[in-house]
Write an enzyme that holds these catalytic residues in place. Structure first.
Site, PDB file in Angstrom:
ATOM      1  N   THR A   1     -16.637   1.060   1.488  1.00  0.00           N
ATOM      2  CA  THR A   1     -15.238   1.457   1.569  1.00  0.00           C
ATOM      3  C   THR A   1     -15.133   2.971   1.417  1.00  0.00           C
ATOM      4  O   THR A   1     -16.120   3.658   1.143  1.00  0.00           O
ATOM      5  CB  THR A   1     -14.407   0.805   0.443  1.00  0.00           C
ATOM      6  OG1 THR A   1     -14.828   1.336  -0.815  1.00  0.00           O
ATOM      7  CG2 THR A   1     -14.575  -0.713   0.441  1.00  0.00           C
TER       8      THR A   1
ATOM      9  N   LYS B   1     -11.320   0.802 -15.317  1.00  0.00           N
ATOM     10  CA  LYS B   1     -11.899  -0.472 -14.885  1.00  0.00           C
ATOM     11  C   LYS B   1     -12.296  -1.346 -16.082  1.00  0.00           C
ATOM     12  O   LYS B   1     -12.218  -2.572 -16.022  1.00  0.00           O
ATOM     13  CB  LYS B   1     -13.096  -0.215 -13.974  1.00  0.00           C
ATOM     14  CG  LYS B   1     -12.709   0.333 -12.605  1.00  0.00           C
ATOM     15  CD  LYS B   1     -11.680  -0.534 -11.902  1.00  0.00           C
ATOM     16  CE  LYS B   1     -11.487  -0.171 -10.455  1.00  0.00           C
ATOM     17  NZ  LYS B   1     -10.418  -0.983  -9.818  1.00  0.00           N
TER      18      LYS B   1
ATOM     19  N   TYR C   1     -12.158   6.694 -14.052  1.00  0.00           N
ATOM     20  CA  TYR C   1     -12.277   5.452 -13.290  1.00  0.00           C
ATOM     21  C   TYR C   1     -12.952   4.358 -14.125  1.00  0.00           C
ATOM     22  O   TYR C   1     -12.501   3.212 -14.170  1.00  0.00           O
ATOM     23  CB  TYR C   1     -13.084   5.755 -12.028  1.00  0.00           C
ATOM     24  CG  TYR C   1     -13.401   4.585 -11.137  1.00  0.00           C
ATOM     25  CD1 TYR C   1     -12.448   4.051 -10.283  1.00  0.00           C
ATOM     26  CD2 TYR C   1     -14.688   4.036 -11.114  1.00  0.00           C
ATOM     27  CE1 TYR C   1     -12.755   2.996  -9.444  1.00  0.00           C
ATOM     28  CE2 TYR C   1     -15.002   2.989 -10.277  1.00  0.00           C
ATOM     29  CZ  TYR C   1     -14.029   2.471  -9.440  1.00  0.00           C
ATOM     30  OH  TYR C   1     -14.339   1.428  -8.613  1.00  0.00           O
TER      31      TYR C   1
ATOM     32  N   ASP D   1       0.856  -1.184   0.000  1.00  0.00           N
ATOM     33  CA  ASP D   1       0.000   0.000   0.000  1.00  0.00           C
ATOM     34  C   ASP D   1       0.888   1.228   0.000  1.00  0.00           C
ATOM     35  O   ASP D   1       1.778   1.356   0.842  1.00  0.00           O
ATOM     36  CB  ASP D   1      -0.942   0.019   1.214  1.00  0.00           C
ATOM     37  CG  ASP D   1      -2.157   0.902   0.975  1.00  0.00           C
ATOM     38  OD1 ASP D   1      -1.968   2.096   0.703  1.00  0.00           O
ATOM     39  OD2 ASP D   1      -3.287   0.380   1.044  1.00  0.00           O
TER      40      ASP D   1
ATOM     41  N   ASP E   1       4.835   2.487  -5.006  1.00  0.00           N
ATOM     42  CA  ASP E   1       3.780   2.938  -5.913  1.00  0.00           C
ATOM     43  C   ASP E   1       3.725   1.966  -7.084  1.00  0.00           C
ATOM     44  O   ASP E   1       4.623   1.921  -7.923  1.00  0.00           O
ATOM     45  CB  ASP E   1       4.114   4.353  -6.400  1.00  0.00           C
ATOM     46  CG  ASP E   1       3.122   4.881  -7.425  1.00  0.00           C
ATOM     47  OD1 ASP E   1       2.131   4.180  -7.726  1.00  0.00           O
ATOM     48  OD2 ASP E   1       3.350   5.995  -7.933  1.00  0.00           O
ATOM     49  N   ILE E   2       2.661   1.163  -7.159  1.00  0.00           N
ATOM     50  CA  ILE E   2       2.603   0.128  -8.191  1.00  0.00           C
ATOM     51  C   ILE E   2       2.159   0.678  -9.553  1.00  0.00           C
ATOM     52  O   ILE E   2       2.044  -0.086 -10.507  1.00  0.00           O
ATOM     53  CB  ILE E   2       1.710  -1.068  -7.764  1.00  0.00           C
ATOM     54  CG1 ILE E   2       0.370  -0.617  -7.183  1.00  0.00           C
ATOM     55  CG2 ILE E   2       2.448  -1.925  -6.756  1.00  0.00           C
ATOM     56  CD1 ILE E   2      -0.655  -0.232  -8.158  1.00  0.00           C
TER      57      ILE E   2
END
Length: 303
Positions: A198, A168, A164, A38, A73-74
């Site tokens: 969430t 996705k 977003y 994370d 940071d992925i």
């Protein structure tokens, strides 16, 4: 401790909070050794900190399982590679990756800036690619493994989250491509479209009528990581889980086709297409139109 994932090594991105944290804890509780990733940012991707990943590792260790934290940071190639390298260095293998990490920057399309588009696509879509890319090389050599991407019902389209939604939708195509390309190496790939309470779901612009908790999602992910799912040859699938509900999304396919006798022209298409090929109704658009009609009717004065 359970044993559904006994002996497996699983890396989870976005594992410091919400669904990612629930997945990391559930995988550890079922016997997996977990790499907790994370970057520790806020919902919009700001203010990174390593503390959230380290806190989840402490929770896992307190419960008697093994875990290691990675705060990279992925959305960068180096970050995705370090996550995988950490798993292999610490535990000698990598059996599953779960890409939950994501951010939101909400804006109507006609107002959206490059700074609101790029980080969202980079975190969700590129962040899934960087981890899949590094993990698939390891899994190909092992001839086993599971890749899990996180998508959303918003891949159907969104009023104010085009960034977003586009990311996705890309995750789904990436997962299907991974399922096809890695099948012969014994590697599966699936996507989860969760509906759960969430930080990010609090910003969804439409009402969520069916919603569960992160732990519901974690149960599905643990299953998809398991040998039981592999035995059932589950790959290339998109599943929604919302509390007690589990659903599978359709695979893309042609609905109707028509052929010209000779060449098409715009005029021939205009005469021919509506009554033959037609359209595939867009459920979200129909819902919006119904809401707009209701709003107009409610605003009209009584006769």
């Amino acid at each position: 401790m359970g044993n559904f994932l006994a002996g497996k090594v699983v890396a989870v991105t976005g594992a410091g909070r919400g669904i990612g944290r629930a997945v990391a804890l559930a995988a550890a509780a079922e016997g997996a050794r977990v790499v907790v990733n994370d970057h520790g940012v806020s919902v919009d991707g700001a203010s990174p900190t390593s503390e959230v990943a380290e806190a989840v590792v402490k929770e896992i260790e307190a419960a008697g399982a093994e875990a290691v934290a990675v705060a990279d940071d992925i959305s960068t190639m180096a970050g995705g590679q370090r996550l995988v390298d950490t798993a292999v260095s610490a535990y000698g293998r990598l059996d599953g990756v779960v890409c939950v990490a994501g951010i939101l920057r909400e804006r109507m399309l006609f107002n959206m800036s490059e700074q609101e588009w790029d980080p969202v696509v980079a975190t969700h879509l590129k962040g899934t690619f960087t981890v899949f890319r590094a993990a698939s090389a390891v899994m190909r050599a092992q001839r086993s493994g599971t890749l899990i991407g996180f998508t959303s019902g918003n891949h159907q389209g969104s009023v104010s989250q085009a960034n977003y939604s586009a990311a996705k939708g890309g995750v789904i195509s990436l997962v299907r491509s991974a399922a096809l390309g890695l099948h012969k190496y014994g590697v599966s790939a699936n996507a989860v479209a969760p509906v759960a309470r969430t930080r990010m779901s609090a910003n969804v612009p439409t009402e969520l009528t069916e919603i569960g908790d992160p732990e519901d999602v974690a149960a599905l992910v643990v299953y998809l990581l398991s040998d039981r799912a592999k035995e059932q040859r589950i790959t290339g699938q998109v599943y929604t889980i919302a509390g007690p509900k589990i659903a599978v999304w359709a695979q893309p396919r042609e609905l109707r086709a028509a052929y010209a006798d000779g060449s098409w022209t715009p005029e021939r298409i205009a005469d021919f297409l509506p009554g033959t090929v037609g359209t595939d109704p867009m459920p979200l658009l129909e819902r919006l139109e119904a809401m707009e009609r209701a709003a107009r009717d409610g605003a009209r004065p009584n006769a």
